[in-house]
Write an enzyme that holds these catalytic residues in place. Structure first.
Site, PDB file in Angstrom:
ATOM      1  N   GLU A 151       0.841  -1.191   0.000  1.00 47.44           N
ATOM      2  CA  GLU A 151       0.000   0.000   0.000  1.00 47.44           C
ATOM      3  C   GLU A 151       0.877   1.242   0.000  1.00 47.44           C
ATOM      4  OE1 GLU A 151      -3.679   1.868   2.719  1.00 47.44           O
ATOM      5  OE2 GLU A 151      -2.686   0.001   3.301  1.00 47.44           O
ATOM      6  N   ASN A 188      -6.621   1.276   3.086  1.00 49.86           N
ATOM      7  CA  ASN A 188      -7.321   2.515   3.401  1.00 49.86           C
ATOM      8  C   ASN A 188      -6.949   3.636   2.438  1.00 49.86           C
ATOM      9  OD1 ASN A 188      -8.391   1.122   5.555  1.00 49.86           O
ATOM     10  ND2 ASN A 188      -7.147   2.132   7.106  1.00 49.86           N
ATOM     11  N   ASN A 198     -12.317  -0.991  -0.281  1.00 52.56           N
ATOM     12  CA  ASN A 198     -11.582  -1.537   0.857  1.00 52.56           C
ATOM     13  C   ASN A 198     -12.312  -1.217   2.162  1.00 52.56           C
ATOM     14  OD1 ASN A 198      -8.935  -2.506   2.246  1.00 52.56           O
ATOM     15  ND2 ASN A 198      -9.306  -0.496   3.152  1.00 52.56           N
ATOM     16  N   GLU A 199     -12.588  -2.240   2.957  1.00 52.99           N
ATOM     17  CA  GLU A 199     -13.135  -2.093   4.312  1.00 52.99           C
ATOM     18  C   GLU A 199     -14.229  -1.033   4.379  1.00 52.99           C
ATOM     19  OE1 GLU A 199      -9.916  -1.545   7.090  1.00 52.99           O
ATOM     20  OE2 GLU A 199      -9.138  -3.569   6.781  1.00 52.99           O
ATOM     21  N   TYR A 233      -5.959  -9.220  11.769  1.00 55.08           N
ATOM     22  CA  TYR A 233      -4.609  -9.032  12.276  1.00 55.08           C
ATOM     23  C   TYR A 233      -4.515  -9.623  13.678  1.00 55.08           C
ATOM     24  CZ  TYR A 233      -3.898  -5.894   8.327  1.00 55.08           C
ATOM     25  OH  TYR A 233      -3.790  -5.372   7.061  1.00 55.08           O
ATOM     26  N   GLU A 235      -5.995  -9.458   3.588  1.00 58.18           N
ATOM     27  CA  GLU A 235      -5.132  -8.807   4.579  1.00 58.18           C
ATOM     28  C   GLU A 235      -5.016  -9.721   5.796  1.00 58.18           C
ATOM     29  OE1 GLU A 235      -5.629  -4.709   5.706  1.00 58.18           O
ATOM     30  OE2 GLU A 235      -6.374  -4.141   3.711  1.00 58.18           O
ATOM     31  N   GLN A 286       1.884  -6.292   5.248  1.00 62.73           N
ATOM     32  CA  GLN A 286       2.183  -5.976   3.858  1.00 62.73           C
ATOM     33  C   GLN A 286       3.504  -6.632   3.471  1.00 62.73           C
ATOM     34  OE1 GLN A 286       1.591  -1.823   2.850  1.00 62.73           O
ATOM     35  NE2 GLN A 286      -0.194  -1.680   4.158  1.00 62.73           N
TER      36      GLN A 286
END
Length: 508
Positions: free
Chosen positions: A26, A71, A171-172, A243, A291, A351
């Site tokens: 990202e 994001n 995204n999200e 995560y 992710e 990442q």
């Protein structure tokens, strides 16, 4: 600690999609700038790409990479990153409170991805923008020539379109932190219409719709149900993000979160099946776990820092120092993805460089592999083929996030073409050696041809620029085949990759 296990050549879970070992990068922190791209660095090529980092990336054999966010994508203008570099605007990145110089855009990243031999998975902005901009971006990327956007690409010295199959629809979008947050019905409708438009440009596109940002969101799992009810027939994957961390300093509970992840995958699989049945749909949708990683060492401190700093360029952000405990966790999580490969077809470590990443690179300095690099590399190299069911009979433990967690975690992959079976084993026990007795069925011959191990390190041991190989795999001993049994002693807190040559032929 005696652990008996067994597998059979014909007891298959799924053929693993190679994209299970993909990655994510990202425009965030130093992932791009002074990560993969640093003009003037001693190791940079004429285009500014760091070749020392590129060598470490190539060794991972990554099949696909998600770009440019995250994001970041929810307020991103892709047009800012094309054309002459000196004419590109500097913008405020609202996601990470920094300045984006746009010196790397789609064409530079595509060039880097080609050098790394990685397919691109592109994300479109469905936060501050929408269908029309996504359509224009796809036309710029995919269409050969003769239209405004394709000719604009050609004017940027890119004559051939890019063969990008995977497209993330935002995204999200459930997250209150997201620029352009939407409710499930609103987002599902937009995703449906955007996917239809993209697939009208190129019928080979695979569309990935946003699931919940994580399994602790208050709208989970209703979000997935409502979104899929709006777009099921026109998308191919639904994304999952998660995560992990060990802030409580409880190693066994940390490892137990892998079981929690399995429940997460199972729950979303059930939602997919429910919506398919409700809509009488014929197509299947799979999971894109795009992710995942360990993220807690710097999380609280960096959360305070980035919310108050004064819009710096490429600041150091979320540069986790991964330890041996994290490597054991990542090894186990990859095992879970193998076991769930009938549902999870794509997964992206988040990442790749500097930002919560297996690779670190100093600005103007050296690059090195973090501890988690190695289990990710072994899974990518040897975890391709058919995932086999492994029955494990051994001691278990209970913890706050899961019960009956196996101390010995085992996954197995059969590479039928090359006649190899690879066992991925993690002994999670804090003190006891595991005496492995694993029965092989369906193979008439087997011998150990490679055994790599990570063991004997302190749980908090890390790598760094002055000690790049302090925690690294080495050749293992003591695991062999007796008849149809794989036997050996696996030290406490250890990770093993055992590769077997299983030859030709079958036994009952």
């Amino acid at each position: 600690m005696l652990v008996r296990a067994s597998l059979h050549r014909d007891f298959k879970i799924s053929t693993i999609d190679d994209r299970l070992y993909s990655a994510f990068i990202e425009h965030m922190g130093r992932a791009i700038y002074s990560g993969i791209y640093e003009p003037g660095h001693p190791e940079a090529d004429s285009n500014g790409f760091r070749l020392d980092v590129l060598d470490l990336v190539r060794a991972l054999k990554i099949p696909a990479i998600r770009y440019p966010g995250g994001n970041f994508v929810s307020a991103y203008r892709w047009e800012d990153g094309v054309g002459p570099k000196e004419q590109r605007p500097v913008r405020l990145d609202l996601a990470w409170r920094s300045k984006e110089t746009n010196q790397v855009g789609i064409n530079e990243f595509a060039q880097w991805a080609e050098m790394a031999d990685i397919d691109m998975m592109l994300a479109v902005n469905l936060g501050s923008r929408g269908l029309e901009d996504a359509r224009n971006f796809a036309e710029y990327v995919l269409h050969p020539s003769g239209t405004y956007w394709s000719e604009l690409r050609r004017s940027h010295d890119v004559n051939k379109p890019y063969d990008v199959k995977m497209w993330c629809l935002g995204n999200e979008m459930d997250g209150p932190w997201q620029v352009g947050q939407k409710n499930a019905r609103e987002y599902g409708h937009l995703a449906n219409e955007t996917s239809k438009a993209l697939k009208a440009i190129n019928g080979n596109i695979e569309a990935i719709v946003c699931g919940s940002s994580n399994d602790e969101m208050p709208t989970y799992p209703d979000w997935e149900r409502e979104v899929l009810e709006e777009c099921y027939e026109n998308v191919d994957y639904i994304s999952l993000h998660k995560y992990f961390g060990n802030s409580s300093n409880d190693t066994l509970n940390y490892f137990g979160k892998i079981e929690e992840t399995g429940r997460y995958i199972q729950a979303i699989g059930g939602v997919i099946d429910f919506v398919k049945a409700k809509k009488r749909a014929k197509n299947d949708i799979y999971i894109c776990f795009d992710e995942w990683n360990v993220w807690y060492h710097q999380r609280e401190e960096d959360s305070r820092r980035w919310k108050t700093w004064d819009w710096p360029e490429a600041p150091d952000l979320l540069e986790e120092d991964y330890n041996f405990e994290d490597a054991l966790f990542v090894a186990g999580l990859l095992n879970e993805f193998i076991r769930r490969s009938d549902r999870v077809r794509i997964a992206c470590i988040a990442q790749l460089v500097n930002v919560i990443a297996p690779i670190r690179a100093e600005k103007g300095g050296v690059a090195w592999c973090q501890t988690i690099y190695y289990p990710y590399q072994f899974a990518s190299l040897y975890g391709r083929g058919v995932a086999l069911n492994v029955s494990v009979d051994g001691p278990t433990y209970d913890c706050s996030v899961a019960d009956d967690v196996n101390y010995l975690d085992v996954a197995a992959v059969h590479d039928e073409k090359n006649e190899k079976v690879t066992l991925f084993l993690v002994n999670r026990h804090l003190e006891e050696t595991a005496e492995l007795d694993l029965s092989l069925h369906g193979f008439d011959t087997a011998q150990v041809v490679e055994h790599k191990v990570m063991e004997g390190f302190g749980l908090r041991d890390t790598n760094g620029p002055d000690k790049p190989s302090a925690v690294a795999p080495f050749d293992g001993v003591g695991v062999g085949v007796e008849g149809c049994q794989v036997k050996g002693k696996l030290s406490p807190l250890s990770y093993h990759v055992v590769r077997l040559d299983v030859g030709r032929g079958v036994i009952s």
